[in-house]
Design an enzyme around this catalytic site. Structure first.
Site, PDB file in Angstrom:
ATOM      1  N   ARG A 193      -5.407 -13.082 -14.820  1.00 50.70           N
ATOM      2  CA  ARG A 193      -6.583 -12.981 -15.364  1.00 50.70           C
ATOM      3  C   ARG A 193      -7.314 -11.975 -15.652  1.00 50.70           C
ATOM      4  O   ARG A 193      -7.543 -10.970 -14.931  1.00 50.70           O
ATOM      5  CB  ARG A 193      -7.638 -13.847 -13.637  1.00 50.70           C
ATOM      6  CG  ARG A 193      -6.745 -14.929 -13.501  1.00 50.70           C
ATOM      7  CD  ARG A 193      -7.995 -15.829 -12.841  1.00 50.70           C
ATOM      8  NE  ARG A 193      -7.556 -15.310 -11.239  1.00 50.70           N
ATOM      9  CZ  ARG A 193      -6.486 -16.230 -10.498  1.00 50.70           C
ATOM     10  NH1 ARG A 193      -6.611 -17.388 -11.163  1.00 50.70           N
ATOM     11  NH2 ARG A 193      -6.584 -15.436  -8.945  1.00 50.70           N
ATOM     12  N   HIS A 251     -20.932  -7.480  -3.980  1.00 56.83           N
ATOM     13  CA  HIS A 251     -20.289  -8.294  -3.266  1.00 56.83           C
ATOM     14  C   HIS A 251     -20.759  -8.478  -1.929  1.00 56.83           C
ATOM     15  O   HIS A 251     -21.727  -9.306  -1.369  1.00 56.83           O
ATOM     16  CB  HIS A 251     -19.015  -7.455  -2.830  1.00 56.83           C
ATOM     17  CG  HIS A 251     -17.870  -8.787  -1.918  1.00 56.83           C
ATOM     18  ND1 HIS A 251     -18.259  -8.508  -0.999  1.00 56.83           N
ATOM     19  CD2 HIS A 251     -17.489  -9.450  -2.049  1.00 56.83           C
ATOM     20  CE1 HIS A 251     -16.976  -9.578  -0.425  1.00 56.83           C
ATOM     21  NE2 HIS A 251     -16.605 -10.207  -1.716  1.00 56.83           N
ATOM     22  N   GLU A 285      -2.348 -10.499  -4.131  1.00 56.02           N
ATOM     23  CA  GLU A 285      -3.320 -10.919  -5.614  1.00 56.02           C
ATOM     24  C   GLU A 285      -4.214  -9.547  -5.810  1.00 56.02           C
ATOM     25  O   GLU A 285      -4.395  -8.183  -4.564  1.00 56.02           O
ATOM     26  CB  GLU A 285      -4.582 -11.394  -4.946  1.00 56.02           C
ATOM     27  CG  GLU A 285      -5.622 -11.146  -6.748  1.00 56.02           C
ATOM     28  CD  GLU A 285      -7.030 -12.259  -6.510  1.00 56.02           C
ATOM     29  OE1 GLU A 285      -7.428 -12.909  -6.985  1.00 56.02           O
ATOM     30  OE2 GLU A 285      -7.757 -11.818  -5.845  1.00 56.02           O
ATOM     31  N   LYS A 306       0.532  -1.194   0.252  1.00 59.52           N
ATOM     32  CA  LYS A 306      -0.005  -0.164  -0.157  1.00 59.52           C
ATOM     33  C   LYS A 306       0.899   1.193   0.559  1.00 59.52           C
ATOM     34  O   LYS A 306       0.665   2.181  -1.057  1.00 59.52           O
ATOM     35  CB  LYS A 306      -0.916   0.480   1.367  1.00 59.52           C
ATOM     36  CG  LYS A 306      -1.940  -1.021   1.160  1.00 59.52           C
ATOM     37  CD  LYS A 306      -3.330  -0.951   2.289  1.00 59.52           C
ATOM     38  CE  LYS A 306      -3.145  -1.024   3.236  1.00 59.52           C
ATOM     39  NZ  LYS A 306      -3.530  -0.582   4.612  1.00 59.52           N
ATOM     40  N   GLY A 309       2.821   5.814  -3.550  1.00 61.42           N
ATOM     41  CA  GLY A 309       3.930   6.592  -3.047  1.00 61.42           C
ATOM     42  C   GLY A 309       4.148   6.881  -4.910  1.00 61.42           C
ATOM     43  O   GLY A 309       4.350   7.726  -5.023  1.00 61.42           O
ATOM     44  N   ILE A 310       3.349   6.069  -5.508  1.00 61.54           N
ATOM     45  CA  ILE A 310       3.478   5.705  -7.176  1.00 61.54           C
ATOM     46  C   ILE A 310       2.764   7.245  -7.947  1.00 61.54           C
ATOM     47  O   ILE A 310       3.053   8.305  -8.080  1.00 61.54           O
ATOM     48  CB  ILE A 310       4.018   4.591  -7.720  1.00 61.54           C
ATOM     49  CG1 ILE A 310       4.348   3.782  -7.193  1.00 61.54           C
ATOM     50  CG2 ILE A 310       3.715   5.183  -9.407  1.00 61.54           C
ATOM     51  CD1 ILE A 310       5.774   3.847  -8.490  1.00 61.54           C
ATOM     52  N   GLU A 321      -5.462   5.739  -9.302  1.00 61.79           N
ATOM     53  CA  GLU A 321      -7.039   7.110  -8.029  1.00 61.79           C
ATOM     54  C   GLU A 321      -6.228   7.034  -6.932  1.00 61.79           C
ATOM     55  O   GLU A 321      -6.695   7.332  -6.017  1.00 61.79           O
ATOM     56  CB  GLU A 321      -8.230   7.238  -9.149  1.00 61.79           C
ATOM     57  CG  GLU A 321      -9.427   8.032  -8.618  1.00 61.79           C
ATOM     58  CD  GLU A 321      -8.463   9.513  -8.925  1.00 61.79           C
ATOM     59  OE1 GLU A 321      -8.434   9.631 -10.156  1.00 61.79           O
ATOM     60  OE2 GLU A 321      -9.340  10.227  -8.093  1.00 61.79           O
ATOM     61  N   ARG A 346     -15.281 -24.209   0.488  1.00 59.86           N
ATOM     62  CA  ARG A 346     -15.206 -24.875  -0.898  1.00 59.86           C
ATOM     63  C   ARG A 346     -14.852 -25.084  -1.649  1.00 59.86           C
ATOM     64  O   ARG A 346     -15.289 -25.995  -2.421  1.00 59.86           O
ATOM     65  CB  ARG A 346     -15.825 -23.190  -0.852  1.00 59.86           C
ATOM     66  CG  ARG A 346     -17.185 -22.932  -1.864  1.00 59.86           C
ATOM     67  CD  ARG A 346     -17.753 -21.935  -1.644  1.00 59.86           C
ATOM     68  NE  ARG A 346     -16.587 -20.322  -0.835  1.00 59.86           N
ATOM     69  CZ  ARG A 346     -15.773 -19.422  -1.671  1.00 59.86           C
ATOM     70  NH1 ARG A 346     -15.311 -19.893  -3.413  1.00 59.86           N
ATOM     71  NH2 ARG A 346     -15.369 -18.808  -1.259  1.00 59.86           N
ATOM     72  N   ARG A 370      -5.923  -3.485  -4.380  1.00 58.54           N
ATOM     73  CA  ARG A 370      -6.552  -2.930  -5.112  1.00 58.54           C
ATOM     74  C   ARG A 370      -6.419  -2.027  -5.501  1.00 58.54           C
ATOM     75  O   ARG A 370      -6.624  -0.689  -4.714  1.00 58.54           O
ATOM     76  CB  ARG A 370      -8.093  -3.178  -4.601  1.00 58.54           C
ATOM     77  CG  ARG A 370      -9.237  -4.496  -5.058  1.00 58.54           C
ATOM     78  CD  ARG A 370     -10.382  -3.677  -4.507  1.00 58.54           C
ATOM     79  NE  ARG A 370     -11.277  -5.159  -4.278  1.00 58.54           N
ATOM     80  CZ  ARG A 370     -12.024  -5.559  -3.703  1.00 58.54           C
ATOM     81  NH1 ARG A 370     -12.563  -4.483  -2.720  1.00 58.54           N
ATOM     82  NH2 ARG A 370     -13.005  -6.723  -3.759  1.00 58.54           N
TER      83      ARG A 370
HETATM   84  P1  0O2 Z   1     -13.401 -11.302  -0.881  1.00 55.82           P
HETATM   85  O1  0O2 Z   1     -14.087 -10.625   0.525  1.00 55.82           O
HETATM   86  O2  0O2 Z   1     -13.453  -9.712  -1.931  1.00 55.82           O
HETATM   87  O3  0O2 Z   1     -12.073 -11.335  -0.543  1.00 55.82           O
HETATM   88  P2  0O2 Z   1     -13.756 -17.444  -7.004  1.00 55.82           P
HETATM   89  O4  0O2 Z   1     -13.123 -17.156  -4.950  1.00 55.82           O
HETATM   90  O5  0O2 Z   1     -13.712 -18.140  -7.140  1.00 55.82           O
HETATM   91  O6  0O2 Z   1     -14.479 -16.256  -6.896  1.00 55.82           O
HETATM   92  P3  0O2 Z   1     -10.347 -17.293  -7.772  1.00 55.82           P
HETATM   93  O7  0O2 Z   1      -9.474 -18.119  -8.631  1.00 55.82           O
HETATM   94  O8  0O2 Z   1     -10.384 -17.579  -6.211  1.00 55.82           O
HETATM   95  O9  0O2 Z   1     -12.164 -17.068  -7.850  1.00 55.82           O
HETATM   96  O10 0O2 Z   1      -9.683 -15.968  -7.558  1.00 55.82           O
HETATM   97  P4  0O2 Z   1     -10.427 -14.725  -8.733  1.00 55.82           P
HETATM   98  O11 0O2 Z   1     -11.070 -15.275 -10.255  1.00 55.82           O
HETATM   99  O12 0O2 Z   1      -9.554 -14.239  -9.553  1.00 55.82           O
HETATM  100  O13 0O2 Z   1     -11.181 -14.268  -7.356  1.00 55.82           O
HETATM  101  C1  0O2 Z   1     -11.041 -13.610  -6.627  1.00 55.82           C
HETATM  102  C2  0O2 Z   1     -11.506 -13.034  -5.971  1.00 55.82           C
HETATM  103  O14 0O2 Z   1     -12.208 -11.551  -6.983  1.00 55.82           O
HETATM  104  C3  0O2 Z   1     -13.074 -12.696  -4.723  1.00 55.82           C
HETATM  105  O15 0O2 Z   1     -12.128 -12.920  -3.655  1.00 55.82           O
HETATM  106  C4  0O2 Z   1     -13.498 -10.931  -5.341  1.00 55.82           C
HETATM  107  O16 0O2 Z   1     -12.976 -10.201  -4.477  1.00 55.82           O
HETATM  108  C5  0O2 Z   1     -13.197 -10.426  -6.733  1.00 55.82           C
HETATM  109  N1  0O2 Z   1     -13.796 -10.813  -7.133  1.00 55.82           N
HETATM  110  C6  0O2 Z   1     -14.154 -12.733  -8.066  1.00 55.82           C
HETATM  111  N2  0O2 Z   1     -15.632 -12.734  -9.127  1.00 55.82           N
HETATM  112  C7  0O2 Z   1     -16.751 -11.959  -7.880  1.00 55.82           C
HETATM  113  C8  0O2 Z   1     -17.928 -11.077  -8.919  1.00 55.82           C
HETATM  114  O17 0O2 Z   1     -18.536 -12.261  -9.379  1.00 55.82           O
HETATM  115  N3  0O2 Z   1     -17.945 -10.083  -7.649  1.00 55.82           N
HETATM  116  C9  0O2 Z   1     -17.643  -9.231  -7.412  1.00 55.82           C
HETATM  117  N4  0O2 Z   1     -17.851  -8.958  -6.457  1.00 55.82           N
HETATM  118  N5  0O2 Z   1     -15.907  -9.867  -6.600  1.00 55.82           N
HETATM  119  C10 0O2 Z   1     -15.747 -10.631  -7.624  1.00 55.82           C
HETATM  120  P5  0O2 Z   1     -13.713 -13.556  -2.771  1.00 55.82           P
HETATM  121  O18 0O2 Z   1     -12.082 -14.583  -2.300  1.00 55.82           O
HETATM  122  O19 0O2 Z   1     -14.740 -13.882  -3.523  1.00 55.82           O
HETATM  123  O20 0O2 Z   1     -13.545 -12.535  -1.588  1.00 55.82           O
END
Ligand code: 0O2
Length: 212
Positions: A107, A157, A141, A22, A27-28, A42, A60, A79
């Protein structure tokens, strides 16, 4: 891992990685501001996935708890929000050129949006953290998205959480429509990007002059 103390110890380097990134990425943005050039960033946020979400996702996805370090890529999450869709490429290239990040996966949910309507660019990278035991490379990530994509994802979400992952069809349809509106907003803003950036430069010079 059974007790709270062990979890805290496991998560501590992730917390450090998030805090460090962060600072570095904000800083960038500051550097862009000081150069009086429009920043592709932003704002930046970050979080360590809460323990309850880690356990839930592990269950899961069938990830054994002893494999979390390699099996769960988003325990440390950053993010980066951009004003314009084209800024996302600039940010991704900037991340690829950093010496402290080793990109291992990308991705692109912008070119290939998710069924839900979700759009964002995800990068999974290894980031070195200095620990008591020496250097540890952790997975982080990084999600890069526009303000409009972020608005949609944040709302979706919460709704998803409210309905425990089973959003009623009627709301799903509305969310898809909202995703289309967010897409149009990004398109429209891209068309007037020059105007917007010129206005922001004038505004920032004006506020800077007032402060001196
Ligand atoms: P949080 O609360 O953000 O930590 P998966 O977790 O099964 O969807 P994967 O392969 O683990 O998928 O990774 P991917 O695709 O990079 O997605 C991980 C994160 O991307 C999610 O974390 C969300 O932050 C975001 N994301 C992915 N798909 C969606 C979506 O359809 N809607 C929203 N709002 N966010 C999404 P987590 O674990 O869901 O939760």
């Amino acid at each position: 891992m059974q007790n709270n103390e062990q979890w805290k110890l496991f998560l501590a380097p992730y917390k450090q990685a998030v805090e460090e990134l962060k600072v570095k990425l904000r800083g960038i943005r500051t550097q862009y501001e000081l150069q009086h050039s429009n920043s592709p960033i932003e704002f930046v946020t970050g979080r360590v996935k809460p323990l309850a979400s880690i356990l839930d996702k592990a269950k899961r996805k069938g990830i054994p708890l002893e494999d979390l370090e390699v099996g769960m890529q988003d325990i440390a999450g950053i993010r980066m929000m951009c004003q314009f869709v084209d800024d996302i490429k600039v940010v991704v290239n900037m991340l690829k050129n950093r010496n402290d990040l080793e990109i291992i996966e990308e991705r692109d949910y912008i070119t290939n949006k998710k069924e839900s309507g979700y759009r964002s660019y995800h990068i999974v990278a290894k980031y070195p953290v200095q620990t008591v035991e020496g250097e540890k490379k952790l997975l982080v990530e990084i999600q890069i998205r526009t303000l409009s994509m972020n608005f949609w994802a944040t709302i979706e979400h919460s709704i998803n959480y409210k309905y425990g992952g089973n959003i009623p069809d009627e709301i799903k349809i509305r969310l898809k429509r909202a995703a289309e509106a967010a897409y149009s907003l990004d398109e429209e803003m891209s068309q007037i990007r020059g105007e917007v950036q010129e206005a922001q430069a004038i505004f920032s010079r004006k506020t800077e002059n007032k402060g001196t």
